[in-house]
Design an enzyme around this catalytic site. Sequence first.
Site, PDB file in Angstrom:
ATOM      1  CD  GLN A 131      28.437  36.865  44.459  1.00  0.00           C
ATOM      2  OE1 GLN A 131      28.109  37.612  43.544  1.00  0.00           O
ATOM      3  NE2 GLN A 131      27.694  35.859  44.849  1.00  0.00           N
ATOM      4  N   GLY A 132      33.168  37.393  45.277  1.00  0.00           N
ATOM      5  CA  GLY A 132      34.173  36.867  44.350  1.00  0.00           C
ATOM      6  C   GLY A 132      33.816  35.457  43.917  1.00  0.00           C
ATOM      7  CB  SER A 134      31.967  35.777  37.933  1.00  0.00           C
ATOM      8  OG  SER A 134      30.618  35.457  37.916  1.00  0.00           O
ATOM      9  CB  SER A 166      29.230  45.112  42.240  1.00  0.00           C
ATOM     10  OG  SER A 166      28.811  44.555  41.024  1.00  0.00           O
ATOM     11  CD  GLU A 250      23.315  36.287  43.720  1.00  0.00           C
ATOM     12  OE1 GLU A 250      24.232  35.607  44.230  1.00  0.00           O
ATOM     13  OE2 GLU A 250      23.382  36.759  42.572  1.00  0.00           O
TER      14      GLU A 250
END
Lengths: 401, 373
Positions: A131-132, A134, A166, A250
């Site tokens: 996931q991109g 932040s 992550s 999520e």
Amino acid sequence: MTVTDKELEAFRREAAAWFEENRPPDPGFLLPESFMEVGSDDQFHFLRDWQNQVYEAGYLGMAWPTAYGGGGKPQALQDVATEEMTRLNVPFMMNTIGLNWAGPLILNMGTEEQKRTYIKRILNAEDIWCQGFSEPDHGSDLGSAQLRAVRDGEHFVLNGSKIWTSLGAHSKFMILLARTNPAANNKYAGLSYFLCPMDIPGVEVVPIRKLTGEYGFNQTFFTDACIHESCLMGKEGEGWQVAMKTLTFERGATGGQAGGHSRMKTDAADVLDLARRAKRDGKPAIEDPLVRDQMVQFLIEQKAIALNAERAGIAPLVVDRPASIPMSAKLVRSEFQRRLNKFALSLQGANAAYYMGDALAIDGGRWQRGYFNSFSATIGGGTSQIQKNIVGERVLGLPKS
Amino acid sequence: MTEIQQIKFSEEQAQLLEIASNYCRDKSPIAEVRARIETEPGYDPAVYEEIAALGWLGIAVPEAFGGSGLGLGEVVTIAEPMGRHLLATPFQSTTVAAQALLAAGTDAQKAAWLPRLCEGTVATVALTEPDGDWHPADPGCRAERIGDGLALAGTKTFVGDAETAALIIASVALDGQPSLVLIEASSLPETALQREVAIDETRRSCRLNLDGLTVPADSLLDPARAETGMHHIQMVQCLLLAAEMCGGIAGVLDVTLEYLNTRKQFDRFIGSYQSLKHPMVDALTGLEASRSLLYHAATVFADDEAGETAVRMAKAQASDSFAFASDRAIQFHGGFGFTYDCDAQLYRRRALWCEYQQGDAAYHRRHLAELLL
């Protein structure tokens, strides 16, 4: 499609038997506690193989459509399978972002081609997702994302960086929030959402070393990385809405996830087991009156946390402050886990000072690492201190600090 | 999901909670609480009559004895708002006495007394003794068979509402066995009851001197059930105290929040300071934990083993959480908090009373250790 209680119970026994029988043997190295902590290639391959095995056995993606690799069965069966995996504490399903966030999003709003391309490979762990959202300068403030995506004909050119990615080093794809229009009316309208391939020129994943000494998080740099417009999820300029939809998956507010548990269970019962094994003054630590007192206190708190979740759904018992339990849950749980892990260290005598890698480290150093890792939850998603401001202001109605 | 429901809360309970909350708010504004402290008998008899008329004294008493045949889960929904508004009446004492009769009374005793208690006759129990030991299984007070009667001796302490009670149920040792006896207040000599100076001034409690007192032989509760009865009484007391304390935490939170939102220091409302705000959140999460454990205990109370665990957890957590919330309430009122006029002290005193009746948190954790570890 309905399923009877009797069928559910039969399936529960079948699933439990399969997981007991096929639980992978101890790999000889400490496994991570969640997808956020996959730090070595050994861990990665072990967990990828395990997820694939669970999928092939039919216990993952059971309720997803068969056309895309799912099982086409009732959700209730997947829920039972997930419960059994959690209960038996077998290794978790590593492709968490794909299974629980990106996958349901693609099924919900993706094109037919996207569904056929991505879904099965999420389930069998062929493609790992990250996931991109932040960015280094905008921790929790997603709306301010600055990574630029500049249109160039049928393509977008990406420049900027994302942090806390992550599984970034092992991922084939990233769900990416980027700024396509800096001049938009408001900061949200300038965002777009992409399913971005990671194996293209101009994408560099740099591991971040955590206080545990391990890797797992990354910073991902984009330098003139070029992707096709077919990578867009939703329309150009609708990135914020798609990101919010992702968050509902999520956080579990919307159903449709593939199932499977995403982290290992550590609770007061595990610490109680440790207290029985640990020695103090020649006797099991659990016989020490002060240890007993603290142990019971943790059991009480753990019970209260579980009961809180149940009571939050009973309207007459939360009339005064309906938001109180949900808004304080993260604060309470994360601080509980941190103190519980710290308490586990205190049971180990001198051996509490060993760390992962030493042969005498108790449980391979699981508790030392667990204590350090517990800070990811007391800091991530808004620190406990910020949480107390939020609860104090929004639930108790106190003035802003 | 096949997970077992840990908290059950019925439509009836929801209605009772709402009615009792409104009733206690109306009947027990803080000025009234303070006025009652200064007057006898410490509560408003008209309010107690209304409570009887509402049927609240018979909620957990079977219909055959004049009650409504519900359970302690319903009683909790009334005890909690009473605690929140510091409404003092003999409701708790009488409820516990009724439960004692149900647990260990003979058929004749139940038939004679339970209908009267439901109608508003005050009753109470006398378990504690001058050494203050919480463990009631081995009473120092004695009973001896003399002719047709039982000659009693010894002293009981913390006998709640003894001066208005028509009936006192006391624990004594008879033939070396813990036993329970009924004592009719009408049989007591004038000097038998001595008012105690209790830290919670909203309460009335007495020392009871049994020396020289003789009661009829049929005053003895069923000997076969005396020991389990005494345990049951303590569990009921703990459950009601936990309920009262949960209400008390909510009450003292309200008092403190009001002050933090109106008092200014250095040109800022003091509630904006994180050093005050953050402990208030700790008090809130303590309240939530306490209430969840309370309503779980109310749900499983009748199940012997799960019930005891749940009740002790509820009593332990509520004791600690109420102590914290009321202690910080005094501190956060600053100089005003040091005065008798500040309402924080009413809750702090209540919290101390509740904490040290029937076992504090550490005491219950020790018993829980035996059950759980």
